[in-house]
Design a protein around this motif. Structure first.
Motif, PDB file in Angstrom:
ATOM      1  N   HIS A  13     -10.671  -8.528   3.273  1.00  0.00           N
ATOM      2  CA  HIS A  13      -9.457  -9.106   3.018  1.00  0.00           C
ATOM      3  C   HIS A  13      -9.424 -10.344   3.487  1.00  0.00           C
ATOM      4  O   HIS A  13      -8.434 -11.316   3.269  1.00  0.00           O
ATOM      5  CB  HIS A  13      -8.422  -8.510   4.196  1.00  0.00           C
ATOM      6  CG  HIS A  13      -7.879  -6.974   4.158  1.00  0.00           C
ATOM      7  ND1 HIS A  13      -6.730  -6.771   4.374  1.00  0.00           N
ATOM      8  CD2 HIS A  13      -8.661  -6.062   3.655  1.00  0.00           C
ATOM      9  CE1 HIS A  13      -6.479  -5.430   3.900  1.00  0.00           C
ATOM     10  NE2 HIS A  13      -7.601  -4.853   3.785  1.00  0.00           N
ATOM     11  N   ASP A  26      -8.444   2.743  -4.726  1.00  0.00           N
ATOM     12  CA  ASP A  26      -8.349   3.113  -3.614  1.00  0.00           C
ATOM     13  C   ASP A  26      -6.988   3.470  -3.265  1.00  0.00           C
ATOM     14  O   ASP A  26      -6.168   2.676  -2.846  1.00  0.00           O
ATOM     15  CB  ASP A  26      -8.908   2.338  -2.416  1.00  0.00           C
ATOM     16  CG  ASP A  26      -8.641   2.861  -0.970  1.00  0.00           C
ATOM     17  OD1 ASP A  26      -8.074   3.955  -0.783  1.00  0.00           O
ATOM     18  OD2 ASP A  26      -8.912   2.028  -0.006  1.00  0.00           O
ATOM     19  N   ASN A  84       0.902  -1.166  -0.029  1.00  0.00           N
ATOM     20  CA  ASN A  84      -0.038   0.088   0.144  1.00  0.00           C
ATOM     21  C   ASN A  84       0.862   1.180   0.084  1.00  0.00           C
ATOM     22  O   ASN A  84       2.274   1.053  -0.063  1.00  0.00           O
ATOM     23  CB  ASN A  84      -0.968   0.003   1.236  1.00  0.00           C
ATOM     24  CG  ASN A  84      -0.288  -0.089   2.595  1.00  0.00           C
ATOM     25  OD1 ASN A  84       1.055   0.622   2.792  1.00  0.00           O
ATOM     26  ND2 ASN A  84      -0.864  -0.778   3.470  1.00  0.00           N
ATOM     27  N   LYS A 102      -6.181  -1.868  -4.241  1.00  0.00           N
ATOM     28  CA  LYS A 102      -5.466  -1.040  -3.526  1.00  0.00           C
ATOM     29  C   LYS A 102      -4.533  -0.222  -4.338  1.00  0.00           C
ATOM     30  O   LYS A 102      -3.566  -0.861  -4.704  1.00  0.00           O
ATOM     31  CB  LYS A 102      -4.961  -1.902  -2.387  1.00  0.00           C
ATOM     32  CG  LYS A 102      -4.089  -1.035  -1.413  1.00  0.00           C
ATOM     33  CD  LYS A 102      -4.809   0.253  -0.540  1.00  0.00           C
ATOM     34  CE  LYS A 102      -6.086  -0.251   0.166  1.00  0.00           C
ATOM     35  NZ  LYS A 102      -6.697   0.825   0.774  1.00  0.00           N
ATOM     36  N   TYR A 147     -10.820  -7.976  -3.113  1.00  0.00           N
ATOM     37  CA  TYR A 147     -10.023  -7.172  -2.725  1.00  0.00           C
ATOM     38  C   TYR A 147      -8.278  -7.301  -3.273  1.00  0.00           C
ATOM     39  O   TYR A 147      -7.730  -7.944  -2.722  1.00  0.00           O
ATOM     40  CB  TYR A 147      -9.922  -6.758  -1.123  1.00  0.00           C
ATOM     41  CG  TYR A 147      -9.241  -5.781  -0.578  1.00  0.00           C
ATOM     42  CD1 TYR A 147      -8.321  -4.812  -1.020  1.00  0.00           C
ATOM     43  CD2 TYR A 147      -9.872  -5.395   0.595  1.00  0.00           C
ATOM     44  CE1 TYR A 147      -8.265  -3.459  -0.728  1.00  0.00           C
ATOM     45  CE2 TYR A 147      -9.724  -3.882   1.164  1.00  0.00           C
ATOM     46  CZ  TYR A 147      -8.615  -3.362   0.518  1.00  0.00           C
ATOM     47  OH  TYR A 147      -8.390  -2.110   1.132  1.00  0.00           O
ATOM     48  N   ASN A 206      -5.595   5.437  -0.553  1.00  0.00           N
ATOM     49  CA  ASN A 206      -5.573   5.805   0.485  1.00  0.00           C
ATOM     50  C   ASN A 206      -5.180   7.247   0.665  1.00  0.00           C
ATOM     51  O   ASN A 206      -4.188   7.571   1.402  1.00  0.00           O
ATOM     52  CB  ASN A 206      -4.583   4.903   1.423  1.00  0.00           C
ATOM     53  CG  ASN A 206      -5.332   3.472   1.803  1.00  0.00           C
ATOM     54  OD1 ASN A 206      -5.066   2.620   1.268  1.00  0.00           O
ATOM     55  ND2 ASN A 206      -6.153   3.572   2.585  1.00  0.00           N
ATOM     56  N   PHE A 228      -4.604  -6.632  -4.564  1.00  0.00           N
ATOM     57  CA  PHE A 228      -3.402  -5.780  -3.883  1.00  0.00           C
ATOM     58  C   PHE A 228      -2.188  -5.957  -4.924  1.00  0.00           C
ATOM     59  O   PHE A 228      -1.912  -6.994  -5.421  1.00  0.00           O
ATOM     60  CB  PHE A 228      -2.997  -6.200  -2.750  1.00  0.00           C
ATOM     61  CG  PHE A 228      -3.681  -5.768  -1.440  1.00  0.00           C
ATOM     62  CD1 PHE A 228      -3.207  -4.657  -0.731  1.00  0.00           C
ATOM     63  CD2 PHE A 228      -4.919  -6.139  -0.826  1.00  0.00           C
ATOM     64  CE1 PHE A 228      -3.949  -4.108   0.508  1.00  0.00           C
ATOM     65  CE2 PHE A 228      -5.494  -5.851   0.173  1.00  0.00           C
ATOM     66  CZ  PHE A 228      -5.101  -4.563   0.841  1.00  0.00           C
TER      67      PHE A 228
END
Ligand code: GKR
Ligand code: MG
Length: 433
Positions: A358, A230, A24, A202, A153, A232, A155
Motif C-alpha cells: 500500500h 481481490d 473495499n 482491490k 495496488y 476480500n 483501488f
C-alpha cells in the motif's frame, strides 16, 4: 553475555497516518489510520524499530510485553513468543474468535498477539543488526536477491474523503477511480511513476461484471502483464466461478474470491485459475486443511500477523514443501514495515510473485528517507539493521494527531467511514454477490 545487547527501555508510540478514500467491500478507508511504532533501546545505546497495527486491541497487548522486556537479551527472539503468552493475558485459546469477518480473515487472540510480537522481533533484529554492523537480511541467513519486486495496488476510490473535515488528507491529486477507465488511468500512473509491472485490483466494491470489465481494460492496456483481483471474500461459489471463467487466461491469480477454506476449496475444484489468499490461510492452524483440500495455490505471507520475519521464512518452507506458491500481503503501513518486508522477501527463494504494498498511497512517514520504487522494485539495503532512521519530528507530529483525536480514528472501521457518505451503510453480509 554481552550486556550491551540487553534491552534497557522500550518506547511505544501510537500514531495516526493519513490514508486516502480507498474503497473495499466493507466500506472506505478513514482519513487517518492507526499504527504503532515500537522502539527497543539497548544498554549499548542502540535503538531498534518496529511497526504494527495500532488499534486499541493491539495497544493493550503491546504494553505488557513492552513492560516485560527490560533486562532481556535482544538475541532471544524465540523467547518473545513464550513471554507474550505469559504476559498478554487470556491468550491460550488459539480458537478464540474475536472477529470473524475481517479483511485479513478471522482474527484470533493468537493472531493479535503475533501481530504484536512481530513488531518487537523486527525491532530486535534492527537493533542486533546495528550492533553488529550487519543488515537484517544477513541475520536471516542472507539475501538470495538484490532487489524485491512489488506490484501496483489499485483501488477503486473517491477523489476526496466525504466529510471534508481533514484538510491534511484532502485532494491527494489521484482523483477518483470508479470505472474501468479510472482504474486504467490509475494503473498507468503507477506504471509510469514507479515502474510496476504487475497490478492488483482491490475488488468486491462493484457488481462483479463491472470488475471483470476493469480487469479486461487493464489487460488491453498492459498486454501480457500479471493481473490480480481481490474481492476480500465477497462472492459466492457460483459468482466466483462465473468470474473465474470470464477471466481465465487473463488473471495471474484470483485472491480470496469467496470467504473461508470450505468455499475456497469448492471454487478451486471448479476452475484452473490459481486461487491466492490472505484470508483463509493466515495462521499455522489453518494451513493443513486448506492445503489438504487444495483450497489455495498461493499464500500471501504477512510478517505482521504470521509473527515476524523468521516465522515468514517458516511459512515459506511449508509452502515450498507442499508446492504452494508464495506472495506477500500488505495493509496500510509505513517505511519501517516496508523495510522489514523487503529484507525478509530478499531471503526467501520461493517468493514467486511481486509483493503487494500500500506504500505509494501513504504520503506520510516516520523515517527520514522514504523508500523509492524503481522499475517496480526496491533495492535491498545492505546498511546495518533495517537501513532506516526514525524521523523524530514526524513521529511526534503523528503521535500528537493520535493524542488529539476524539477516538473516532483510533480504531480502523471502514464501514463507519462509509456512513459519513451513506448514513444507512452497514458492513455487507458475505457473500455480497
Ligand atoms: O486496505 O482495503 C484495504 C485492503 O482490503 C486490506 O485491508 C486487505 O487486508 O489489502 C488487503 C488484502 O489483500 O486483502
Ligand atoms: Mg487480499
Amino acid at each position: 553475555m554481552d550486556t550491551s545487547l540487553t534491552v534497557d527501555q522500550v518506547r511505544l508510540t501510537p500514531i495516526l497516518i493519513a490514508d486516502p478514500p480507498l474503497l473495499n467491500t466493507q466500506g472506505v478507508h478513514q482519513p487517518y489510520t492507526p499504527r504503532l511504532i515500537v522502539e527497543v533501546i539497548t544498554r549499548g545505546g542502540v535503538v531498534g524499530v518496529g511497526e504494527t497495527y495500532g488499534d486499541g486491541k493491539y495497544l493493550e497487548l503491546a504494553q505488557p510485553l513492552a513492560d516485560a522486556l527490560p533486562g532481556r537479551p535482544i538475541t532471544d527472539m524465540n523467547g518473545l513468543f513464550a513471554l507474550a503468552d505469559d504476559v498478554c493475558g487470556e491468550s491460550h485459546n488459539t480458537e478464540t474468535r474475536v472477529d470473524a469477518g475481517g479483511l485479513r480473515g478471522a482474527q484470533t487472540v493468537d493472531k493479535l498477539r503475533l501481530s504484536i510480537v512481530s513488531a518487537f522481533e523486527v525491532a530486535f533484529l534492527d537493533a542486533l543488526g546495528k550492533h553488529r554492523g550487519e543488515p537484517v537480511h544477513a541475520l536471516l541467513g542472507g539475501k538470495v536477491r538484490d532487489a524485491v519486486d512489488y506490484s501496483a495496488y489499485l483501488f477503486y476510490r473517491w477523489a476526496q474523503h466525504p466529510d471534508g473535515a481533514h484538510p491534511a488528507v484532502q485532494d491527494d491529486g489521484w482523483g477518483a477511480a470508479l470505472d474501468p477507465a479510472g482504474v486504467v488511468a490509475q494503473a498507468r500512473r503507477f506504471a509510469d511513476t514507479y515502474g510496476f509491472r504487475s497490478f492488483k485490483l482491490k475488488g468486491g466494491v462493484f457488481p462483479p461484471d463491472e470488475e471483470i470489465a476493469a480487469i479486461r481494460a487493464l489487460a488491453e492496456e498492459f498486454p501480457g502483464q500479471p493481473l490480480r483481483l481481490d474481492p476480500n471474500g465477497a462472492w459466492s461459489v457460483e459468482t466466483s466461478l462465473y468470474v473465474a471463467e470470464r477471466l481465465a487466461g487473463v488473471l495471474e491469480y484470483l485472491e480470496d474470491p469467496a470467504s473461508g477454506t470450505d468455499l475456497m476449496a469448492r471454487v478451486s475444484a471448479g476452475t484452473s485459475v490459481p486461487l491466492a489468499t490472505n484470508m483463509c490461510v493466515t495462521a499455522v492452524p489453518e494451513i493443513a486443511e486448506a492445503f489438504r483440500r487444495d483450497a489455495v495455490q498461493v499464500v500471501l505471507s504477512d510478517h505482521h500477523y504470521w509473527g515476524g520475519l523468521r516465522r515468514t521464512q517458516e511459512l515459506a518452507a511449508i509452502c515450498r514443501a507442499f508446492g504452494v506458491g508464495l506472495s506477500m500481503h500488505s495493509n496500510t503501513h509505513l517505511g519501517i514495515s516496508l523495510a522489514a518486508m523487503t529484507h525478509v522477501a530478499a531471503t526467501v527463494p520461493n517468493l514467486d510473485y511481486a509483493c503487494d504494498s500500500h506504500y505509494p498511497w501513504q504520503t506520510e512517514d516516520v523515517i527520514t528517507v522514504r523508500h523509492t520504487f524503481e522499475d517496480g522494485h526496491l533495492t535491498v539495503s545492505d546498511a546495518p539493521g533495517l537501513g532506516v532512521e526514525l524521523d523524530r519530528e514526524a513521529l511526534a507530529a503523528l503521535h500528537r494527531r493520535w493524542a488529539e483525536d476524539d477516538g473516532t480514528m483510533r480504531e480502523r472501521d471502514d464501514a463507519a467511514a462509509m456512513r459519513t457518505a451513506r448514513p444507512d451503510w452497514v458492513r455487507p453480509p458475505l457473500p455480497r454477490w
